[in-house]
Design a protein around this motif. Structure first.
Motif, mmCIF file in Angstrom:
data_model
loop_
_atom_site.group_PDB
_atom_site.id
_atom_site.type_symbol
_atom_site.label_atom_id
_atom_site.label_comp_id
_atom_site.label_asym_id
_atom_site.label_seq_id
_atom_site.Cartn_x
_atom_site.Cartn_y
_atom_site.Cartn_z
ATOM 1 N N LYS A 53 10.611 11.969 -59.039
ATOM 2 C CA LYS A 53 11.496 10.803 -59.030
ATOM 3 C C LYS A 53 10.652 9.570 -58.747
ATOM 4 O O LYS A 53 9.987 9.492 -57.720
ATOM 5 N N ARG A 77 18.961 6.139 -51.612
ATOM 6 C CA ARG A 77 19.827 6.807 -52.586
ATOM 7 C C ARG A 77 19.120 7.925 -53.349
ATOM 8 O O ARG A 77 19.683 8.994 -53.549
ATOM 9 N N THR A 78 17.858 7.698 -53.754
ATOM 10 C CA THR A 78 17.193 8.637 -54.659
ATOM 11 C C THR A 78 16.085 9.481 -54.042
ATOM 12 O O THR A 78 15.657 10.455 -54.656
ATOM 13 N N GLU A 122 17.553 1.840 -52.989
ATOM 14 C CA GLU A 122 17.233 2.875 -53.983
ATOM 15 C C GLU A 122 16.474 4.036 -53.354
ATOM 16 O O GLU A 122 16.681 5.191 -53.724
ATOM 17 N N SER A 169 14.214 5.122 -61.201
ATOM 18 C CA SER A 169 15.143 4.105 -60.711
ATOM 19 C C SER A 169 14.341 2.819 -60.535
ATOM 20 O O SER A 169 13.122 2.863 -60.340
#
Length: 180
Positions: free
Chosen positions: A7, A47-48, A44, A33
């Motif tokens: 990610k 969140r990720t 972010e 992202s």
């Protein structure tokens, strides 16, 4: 690392560059992202939970160095690459001290960024420039060091350098001189 676990958080204020880099990194197996400032980057990251991050040094508001520090404090910390058009030795050292894995000067293409993100060991074979820095580059490096010591405050930096604030701003608005 399994590609499903890769990610990438791109923290870049240039919307077009961020979109192009995101497309290129998606093609290389990352779930991507994007954040355009430090506040969005923090949201972010929560969140990720990125495994990797590309952070621009010059962001609106807080510096990219603050973002590097925040990301590096996460557990587990992502592999961080700082990308900047305002490269200096001082900011490179600080970025690495704060937790960045690598520091790349713009323009850097997606393959260079990918190599920096995935390289987890220092490279003792890296080429060393035999030429000394130019006087203009030494001046730029010194200004960057003093600016960093004053947390990006241009007025305080100008006072420390015994330089008029507008003169310092003009110097900072120019592209950094080539190292040699």
């Amino acid at each position: 690392m399994n590609t499903a676990e890769m990610k990438l958080l791109i923290v870049e204020d240039d919307v077009d560059f961020a979109a192009v880099l995101a497309r290129a990194m998606k093609k290389r197996g990352f779930v991507v992202s994007i954040a355009h400032d430090a506040e969005q980057a923090h949201a972010e990251a929560v969140r990720t939970a990125p495994s990797h991050a590309v952070v621009d040094l010059k962001l609106p508001g807080e510096s990219g160095l603050k973002v590097v520090e925040q990301l590096a404090s996460r557990s587990p910390a992502p592999a961080i690459v700082v990308l900047t058009g305002y490269a200096s030795i001082v900011t490179a050292v600080e970025a690495v001290r704060l937790g960045a894995r690598h520091y790349l000067a713009k323009p850097a293409d997606a393959d260079e960024i990918l190599a920096a993100l995935l390289r987890d060991r220092p490279d003792a074979e890296i080429d060393v420039n035999p030429e000394p820095l130019t006087v203009a580059r030494l001046e730029w490096e010194h200004i960057q060091k003093v600016l960093n010591e004053h947390d990006g405050n241009i007025s305080a930096t100008a006072r420390a350098l015994k330089m008029h604030r507008r003169t310092l701003q003009r110097k900072l608005d120019k592209n950094p001189p080539k190292p040699t």
